[in-house]
Motif scaffolding. Structure first.
Motif, PDB file in Angstrom:
ATOM      1  N   ASN A 157     -14.782  35.171 -27.170  1.00 22.44           N
ATOM      2  CA  ASN A 157     -13.773  35.639 -26.203  1.00 22.44           C
ATOM      3  C   ASN A 157     -12.863  34.570 -25.640  1.00 22.44           C
ATOM      4  OD1 ASN A 157     -14.302  38.316 -26.202  1.00 22.44           O
ATOM      5  ND2 ASN A 157     -15.771  38.218 -24.488  1.00 22.44           N
ATOM      6  N   LEU A 158     -13.229  33.331 -25.858  1.00 24.52           N
ATOM      7  CA  LEU A 158     -12.490  32.249 -25.228  1.00 24.52           C
ATOM      8  C   LEU A 158     -11.332  31.792 -26.118  1.00 24.52           C
ATOM      9  CD1 LEU A 158     -12.249  30.017 -23.017  1.00 24.52           C
ATOM     10  CD2 LEU A 158     -13.948  28.722 -24.285  1.00 24.52           C
ATOM     11  N   PRO A 159     -10.100  32.008 -25.647  1.00 23.50           N
ATOM     12  CA  PRO A 159      -8.964  31.616 -26.480  1.00 23.50           C
ATOM     13  C   PRO A 159      -8.553  30.167 -26.218  1.00 23.50           C
ATOM     14  CG  PRO A 159      -8.190  32.863 -24.589  1.00 23.50           C
ATOM     15  CD  PRO A 159      -9.665  32.648 -24.387  1.00 23.50           C
ATOM     16  N   PHE A 160      -8.179  29.471 -27.253  1.00 27.63           N
ATOM     17  CA  PHE A 160      -7.603  28.135 -27.087  1.00 27.63           C
ATOM     18  C   PHE A 160      -6.681  27.849 -28.268  1.00 27.63           C
ATOM     19  CE2 PHE A 160     -11.587  27.710 -29.331  1.00 27.63           C
ATOM     20  CZ  PHE A 160     -11.328  26.799 -30.328  1.00 27.63           C
ATOM     21  N   LEU A 161      -5.956  26.752 -28.194  1.00 20.89           N
ATOM     22  CA  LEU A 161      -5.015  26.438 -29.269  1.00 20.89           C
ATOM     23  C   LEU A 161      -5.544  25.279 -30.104  1.00 20.89           C
ATOM     24  CD1 LEU A 161      -1.699  26.597 -27.231  1.00 20.89           C
ATOM     25  CD2 LEU A 161      -2.594  28.324 -28.808  1.00 20.89           C
ATOM     26  N   MET A 162      -5.368  25.411 -31.411  1.00 21.29           N
ATOM     27  CA  MET A 162      -5.843  24.353 -32.290  1.00 21.29           C
ATOM     28  C   MET A 162      -4.673  23.894 -33.150  1.00 21.29           C
ATOM     29  SD  MET A 162      -9.227  23.902 -33.800  1.00 21.29           S
ATOM     30  CE  MET A 162      -9.997  24.067 -35.187  1.00 21.29           C
ATOM     31  N   SER A 163      -4.505  22.586 -33.265  1.00 21.80           N
ATOM     32  CA  SER A 163      -3.394  22.104 -34.088  1.00 21.80           C
ATOM     33  C   SER A 163      -3.903  21.256 -35.236  1.00 21.80           C
ATOM     34  CB  SER A 163      -2.409  21.307 -33.237  1.00 21.80           C
ATOM     35  OG  SER A 163      -3.008  20.121 -32.806  1.00 21.80           O
ATOM     36  N   ASP A 164      -3.201  21.369 -36.338  1.00 17.21           N
ATOM     37  CA  ASP A 164      -3.516  20.591 -37.539  1.00 17.21           C
ATOM     38  C   ASP A 164      -2.274  19.768 -37.825  1.00 17.21           C
ATOM     39  OD1 ASP A 164      -4.356  19.658 -40.029  1.00 17.21           O
ATOM     40  OD2 ASP A 164      -3.560  21.410 -41.069  1.00 17.21           O
ATOM     41  N   HIS A 183     -11.646  24.654 -19.850  1.00 18.93           N
ATOM     42  CA  HIS A 183     -10.994  25.917 -19.491  1.00 18.93           C
ATOM     43  C   HIS A 183     -11.310  26.319 -18.047  1.00 18.93           C
ATOM     44  CE1 HIS A 183      -9.179  29.831 -20.574  1.00 18.93           C
ATOM     45  NE2 HIS A 183     -10.047  30.309 -19.697  1.00 18.93           N
ATOM     46  N   VAL A 184     -12.582  26.212 -17.658  1.00 16.40           N
ATOM     47  CA  VAL A 184     -12.941  26.686 -16.315  1.00 16.40           C
ATOM     48  C   VAL A 184     -12.376  25.792 -15.208  1.00 16.40           C
ATOM     49  CG1 VAL A 184     -14.984  27.975 -17.024  1.00 16.40           C
ATOM     50  CG2 VAL A 184     -15.212  25.574 -16.347  1.00 16.40           C
ATOM     51  N   THR A 185     -12.011  24.569 -15.557  1.00 19.46           N
ATOM     52  CA  THR A 185     -11.367  23.744 -14.528  1.00 19.46           C
ATOM     53  C   THR A 185      -9.938  24.239 -14.293  1.00 19.46           C
ATOM     54  OG1 THR A 185     -10.506  22.167 -16.129  1.00 19.46           O
ATOM     55  CG2 THR A 185     -12.651  21.653 -15.139  1.00 19.46           C
ATOM     56  N   ARG A 186      -9.379  24.906 -15.303  1.00 19.43           N
ATOM     57  CA  ARG A 186      -7.998  25.375 -15.163  1.00 19.43           C
ATOM     58  C   ARG A 186      -7.921  26.804 -14.650  1.00 19.43           C
ATOM     59  NH1 ARG A 186      -5.408  22.690 -20.440  1.00 19.43           N
ATOM     60  NH2 ARG A 186      -6.164  20.628 -19.917  1.00 19.43           N
ATOM     61  N   PHE A 187      -8.919  27.570 -15.029  1.00 18.88           N
ATOM     62  CA  PHE A 187      -8.958  28.965 -14.578  1.00 18.88           C
ATOM     63  C   PHE A 187     -10.287  29.159 -13.858  1.00 18.88           C
ATOM     64  CE2 PHE A 187      -6.533  28.656 -18.505  1.00 18.88           C
ATOM     65  CZ  PHE A 187      -5.377  29.350 -18.230  1.00 18.88           C
ATOM     66  N   GLY A 225       1.542  27.174 -21.515  1.00 21.53           N
ATOM     67  CA  GLY A 225       0.815  27.255 -20.253  1.00 21.53           C
ATOM     68  C   GLY A 225      -0.408  26.375 -20.207  1.00 21.53           C
ATOM     69  N   LYS A 226      -1.436  26.882 -19.589  1.00 17.78           N
ATOM     70  CA  LYS A 226      -2.598  26.045 -19.332  1.00 17.78           C
ATOM     71  C   LYS A 226      -3.685  26.174 -20.387  1.00 17.78           C
ATOM     72  CE  LYS A 226      -3.071  27.459 -14.982  1.00 17.78           C
ATOM     73  NZ  LYS A 226      -3.653  27.558 -13.633  1.00 17.78           N
ATOM     74  N   MET A 227      -3.365  26.841 -21.480  1.00 24.63           N
ATOM     75  CA  MET A 227      -4.369  26.997 -22.537  1.00 24.63           C
ATOM     76  C   MET A 227      -4.916  25.649 -22.973  1.00 24.63           C
ATOM     77  SD  MET A 227      -4.702  29.877 -24.757  1.00 24.63           S
ATOM     78  CE  MET A 227      -3.520  30.884 -25.621  1.00 24.63           C
ATOM     79  N   ASP A 232       2.993  14.162 -30.856  1.00 17.22           N
ATOM     80  CA  ASP A 232       2.881  14.595 -29.463  1.00 17.22           C
ATOM     81  C   ASP A 232       1.776  15.627 -29.302  1.00 17.22           C
ATOM     82  OD1 ASP A 232       4.684  13.027 -28.256  1.00 17.22           O
ATOM     83  OD2 ASP A 232       6.326  14.485 -28.262  1.00 17.22           O
ATOM     84  N   GLU A 233       1.611  16.416 -30.351  1.00 15.29           N
ATOM     85  CA  GLU A 233       0.579  17.453 -30.319  1.00 15.29           C
ATOM     86  C   GLU A 233      -0.792  16.802 -30.079  1.00 15.29           C
ATOM     87  OE1 GLU A 233       0.481  21.123 -29.791  1.00 15.29           O
ATOM     88  OE2 GLU A 233       2.252  20.564 -30.936  1.00 15.29           O
ATOM     89  N   VAL A 234      -0.983  15.640 -30.689  1.00 15.59           N
ATOM     90  CA  VAL A 234      -2.233  14.901 -30.501  1.00 15.59           C
ATOM     91  C   VAL A 234      -2.259  14.289 -29.105  1.00 15.59           C
ATOM     92  CG1 VAL A 234      -3.590  12.925 -31.302  1.00 15.59           C
ATOM     93  CG2 VAL A 234      -2.415  14.383 -32.963  1.00 15.59           C
ATOM     94  N   ARG A 235      -1.136  13.709 -28.714  1.00 18.35           N
ATOM     95  CA  ARG A 235      -1.074  13.022 -27.425  1.00 18.35           C
ATOM     96  C   ARG A 235      -1.315  13.982 -26.261  1.00 18.35           C
ATOM     97  NH1 ARG A 235       4.012  10.889 -27.476  1.00 18.35           N
ATOM     98  NH2 ARG A 235       3.408   9.768 -29.341  1.00 18.35           N
ATOM     99  N   GLU A 236      -0.878  15.220 -26.449  1.00 19.91           N
ATOM    100  CA  GLU A 236      -1.014  16.165 -25.343  1.00 19.91           C
ATOM    101  C   GLU A 236      -2.265  17.036 -25.451  1.00 19.91           C
ATOM    102  OE1 GLU A 236       2.682  18.262 -24.930  1.00 19.91           O
ATOM    103  OE2 GLU A 236       3.825  16.397 -24.911  1.00 19.91           O
ATOM    104  N   ALA A 237      -3.094  16.765 -26.449  1.00 27.11           N
ATOM    105  CA  ALA A 237      -4.303  17.584 -26.625  1.00 27.11           C
ATOM    106  C   ALA A 237      -5.348  17.251 -25.560  1.00 27.11           C
ATOM    107  CB  ALA A 237      -4.881  17.335 -28.012  1.00 27.11           C
ATOM    108  N   ASP A 238      -6.177  18.262 -25.237  1.00 30.79           N
ATOM    109  CA  ASP A 238      -7.252  18.036 -24.271  1.00 30.79           C
ATOM    110  C   ASP A 238      -8.495  17.510 -24.961  1.00 30.79           C
ATOM    111  OD1 ASP A 238      -5.924  19.382 -21.960  1.00 30.79           O
ATOM    112  OD2 ASP A 238      -5.959  21.059 -23.381  1.00 30.79           O
ATOM    113  N   LEU A 239      -8.609  17.860 -26.236  1.00 34.20           N
ATOM    114  CA  LEU A 239      -9.818  17.509 -26.977  1.00 34.20           C
ATOM    115  C   LEU A 239      -9.426  17.179 -28.422  1.00 34.20           C
ATOM    116  CD1 LEU A 239     -12.983  17.584 -27.358  1.00 34.20           C
ATOM    117  CD2 LEU A 239     -12.711  20.018 -27.872  1.00 34.20           C
TER     118      LEU A 239
END
Ligand SMILES: Nc1nc2c(ncn2[C@@H]2O[C@H](COP(=O)(O)OP(=O)(O)OP(=O)(O)O)[C@@H](O)[C@H]2O)c(=O)[nH]1
Ligand SMILES: [Mg+2]
Length: 403
Positions: free
Chosen positions: A245-252, A385-389, A197-199, A273-280
């Protein structure tokens, strides 16, 4: 798994050149890295040979005289492998095998070998195998033209060529098969990523062995394999992290290296792709490594190759506990103070100051400055996050108020 120290390490010799655009110091640093790669692959470096030359010899990489020294050393010391610090052309590889009676590897070969050893999942194995086949194919071609030249003449095709033709077909078929296999897994993974989703997605990137997995473990309380060898991580791990409280996804994910074989970048495209699609991106740097600035350049170059150069990025300078400037004698009239003598505070005043508050200085191992790290990441993630929610922003306190 068998521990490396329990098995006999293969004896290896390294070969590098000192050229116009690679001075002695650089050449030494590159060979240090090659030695670390060799150790990671299960080898022990017995000796290094270097030669000064304008450009590497197109036939044998180093000159004939030097090659003779190497040959004698290999024979006298029972050396099993000779490793060249660059990618050898198929012709160079062939010529050198005619001279040295042992295994010949180049940098690309060695990295591919480590990737092959380290690949755990069938996905990683498939990607590595694809890269290996891509590396092999032009080399089979080289062998073929080589034989052709030897026999000469039209209509003189001997059994040797037929065999290699068959080999080439086998390798090509294999490549097609592996690509198809990767495509299927890619689809599944794309669906999985879509389900998230939008996480907000944050990706750890950086040179190999800088501490990405260690940081991931600290921040997500997970248990990703970390060790003091190169390419400990080949697969991507994604964890949910919650800060204030703020959930997000982190990839290594897989670490980068100077001259990462193009075949690998190509076949690891999907892992990346995980890097390519990351927001940060969190670009982790080992500041205790003498070459850390060059490492940053290599990483940026690969980020560029995978179209991820312009993403919002926080530079995370890790291993501050291990950082030691070289001592400098102020009384010494001859020596000039260089970057190697900088303290971390002095470093902060260099180009790093332009990175502004996008630079963090931590020790993932000793959990130093982890509060700063959490706050900085929180602030950035919250903004996205606040731009998405848009209706949720009141749920998440300002960064000053998180504990
Ligand atoms: N001194 C020191 N060592 C650290 C720190 N963070 C990580 N390390 C060590 O550095 C080595 C590499 O750590 P990893 O977390 O495996 O590094 P990585 O970036 O994930 O490496 P790859 O997966 O191989 O690309 C390990 O031996 C860690 O213990 C730190 O802050 N200080
Ligand atoms: Mg890792």
């Amino acid at each position: 798994m068998i521990e490396k120290k329990d098995i006999d390490l293969e004896k290896a010799v390294l070969i590098g050149v000192v050229t116009q655009n690679q001075d002695e110091e650089k050449s030494k640093e590159y060979l240090d890295e090659l030695e670390f790669l060799t150790f990671t692959a299960g080898g022990e470096v017995i000796k290094r040979f270097t030669q000064k030359m304008a450009i590497p010899n197109p036939k044998t990489f180093i000159g004939t005289g030097k090659m003779e020294d190497v040959r004698q050393f290999v024979e006298a010391n029972g050396i099993g492998t000779v490793i060249f610090d660059d990618e050898l052309s198929p012709a160079q590889e062939r010529n050198i095998s005619g001279i040295l009676n042992c295994k010949i590897l180049d940098r690309t070969n060695l990295i591919l070998d480590i990737f092959a050893q380290r690949a755990q999942t069938s996905y990683a194995r498939t990607q590595v195998e694809l890269a290996q086949c891509e590396y092999l194919l032009p080399r089979l071609k080289g062998m073929w033209t080589h034989l052709e030249r030897q026999k000469g003449g039209i209509g003189m095709r001997g059994p040797g060529e037929t065999e290699i033709e068959t080999d080439r077909r086998i390798v090509r078929d294999k490549i097609a098969l592996l690509k198809a296999k990767i495509k299927v897994i890619d689809k599944q993974q794309a669906v999985q990523r879509g389900n998230r989703g939008k996480m907000v997605r944050v990706a750890l990137v950086g040179y190999t062995n800088v501490g990405k997995s260690t940081l991931m473990n600290v921040i997500s309380k997970s248990d990703v394999f970390a060790e003091n060898k190169l390419f400990a991580t080949l697969d991507t791990t994604v964890r949910k992290v919650v800060i204030g409280n703020l959930p997000f996804l982190m990839s290594d994910t897989v670490g980068f290296i100077r001259k990462l074989p193009t075949q690998l970048v190509e076949s690891f495209k999907s892992t990346l792709d995980e890097v390519r699609e990351a927001d940060l991106l969190l670009h982790v740097v080992d500041i205790s490594h003498t070459n850390f600035e060059e490492h940053i350049d290599s990483v940026n170059q690969i980020l560029d190759e995978i179209d991820s150069k312009d993403k919002p990025t926080i530079m995370v300078f890790n291993k501050i506990d291990a950082y030691e400037p070289e001592p400098f004698d102020e009384e010494d009239l001859v020596e000039v103070r260089t970057e190697a003598n900088f303290t971390i505070d002095e470093w902060k005043k260099t180009w790093m100051s332009r990175v502004g508050d996008n630079a963090l200085f931590i020790s993932a191992l000793n959990k130093e400055n982890m509060d700063d790290f959490r706050k900085r990441v929180y602030k950035e993630v919250r903004e996205i996050h606040v731009t998405r929610f848009p209706y949720n922003h009141f749920l998440y306190p300002d960064v000053e108020d998180i504990e």
